[in-house]
Scaffold this motif. Sequence first.
Motif, PDB file in Angstrom:
ATOM      1  N   MET A 169     111.706 -94.843   7.334  1.00  0.00           N
ATOM      2  CA  MET A 169     112.595 -94.625   6.209  1.00  0.00           C
ATOM      3  C   MET A 169     112.170 -93.343   5.490  1.00  0.00           C
ATOM      4  O   MET A 169     111.035 -93.234   5.055  1.00  0.00           O
ATOM      5  CB  MET A 169     112.535 -95.816   5.267  1.00  0.00           C
TER       6      MET A 169
ATOM      7  N   THR B 181     111.637 -90.370   2.713  1.00  0.00           N
ATOM      8  CA  THR B 181     111.330 -90.335   1.287  1.00  0.00           C
ATOM      9  C   THR B 181     111.773 -88.996   0.722  1.00  0.00           C
ATOM     10  O   THR B 181     111.499 -87.943   1.296  1.00  0.00           O
ATOM     11  CB  THR B 181     109.812 -90.509   1.051  1.00  0.00           C
TER      12      THR B 181
ATOM     13  N   ARG C 257     109.577 -90.356  -6.293  1.00  0.00           N
ATOM     14  CA  ARG C 257     109.658 -90.544  -4.840  1.00  0.00           C
ATOM     15  C   ARG C 257     110.670 -91.655  -4.592  1.00  0.00           C
ATOM     16  O   ARG C 257     110.530 -92.747  -5.125  1.00  0.00           O
ATOM     17  CB  ARG C 257     108.298 -90.882  -4.268  1.00  0.00           C
TER      18      ARG C 257
ATOM     19  N   ASP D  15     112.835 -93.766  -1.626  1.00  0.00           N
ATOM     20  CA  ASP D  15     113.067 -94.121  -0.229  1.00  0.00           C
ATOM     21  C   ASP D  15     114.565 -94.237  -0.016  1.00  0.00           C
ATOM     22  O   ASP D  15     115.303 -94.708  -0.892  1.00  0.00           O
ATOM     23  CB  ASP D  15     112.407 -95.456   0.110  1.00  0.00           C
ATOM     24  N   CYS D  16     115.037 -93.796   1.158  1.00  0.00           N
ATOM     25  CA  CYS D  16     116.466 -93.859   1.450  1.00  0.00           C
ATOM     26  C   CYS D  16     116.687 -94.060   2.946  1.00  0.00           C
ATOM     27  O   CYS D  16     115.761 -93.937   3.741  1.00  0.00           O
ATOM     28  CB  CYS D  16     117.177 -92.590   0.976  1.00  0.00           C
ATOM     29  N   GLU D  17     117.910 -94.347   3.295  1.00  0.00           N
ATOM     30  CA  GLU D  17     118.283 -94.491   4.694  1.00  0.00           C
ATOM     31  C   GLU D  17     118.429 -93.109   5.325  1.00  0.00           C
ATOM     32  O   GLU D  17     118.926 -92.178   4.678  1.00  0.00           O
ATOM     33  CB  GLU D  17     119.613 -95.232   4.811  1.00  0.00           C
TER      34      GLU D  17
ATOM     35  N   ASP E 253     111.467 -86.980   5.620  1.00  0.00           N
ATOM     36  CA  ASP E 253     110.921 -86.752   4.283  1.00  0.00           C
ATOM     37  C   ASP E 253     111.304 -85.361   3.791  1.00  0.00           C
ATOM     38  O   ASP E 253     111.228 -84.383   4.543  1.00  0.00           O
ATOM     39  CB  ASP E 253     109.402 -86.879   4.307  1.00  0.00           C
TER      40      ASP E 253
END
Length: 117
Positions: free
Chosen positions: A1, A3, A10, A12-14, A90
């Motif tokens: 996943m 970041t 920070r 988190d995302c798909e 990222d």
Amino acid sequence: MPTVEFRGERIDCEAGAALRDVLLDAGLSPHNRTSEWVNCRGHATCGTCAVEVRGEVSEMNADERRRLSLPPHSLDSGLRLSCQTEVRGDVRVVKHRGFWGQTVERDERREPTAAER
């Protein structure tokens, strides 16, 4: 996943999520001041969500290229439209000054461009 790092946060995302949506969903804005309310809502027509992005993201599409080729932006600025940029890994995001986020501070270690002289 992936970041996303932005303004000390920070997130988190798909993978494949639009950067603008990731920021807005986290309560952060890719816009400066008035442009938070006066923008195209992610249609790549206004350019107010322009940000500097370092990391793994999608290639620039035709709509993004078209808008960033118009003033006050330029294709060689290194900026991306967060509404058109898909997060692939990222990333670190920086929002610069100016209504459109177009005021990128010149790096003193490099030669100034003709426009900067």
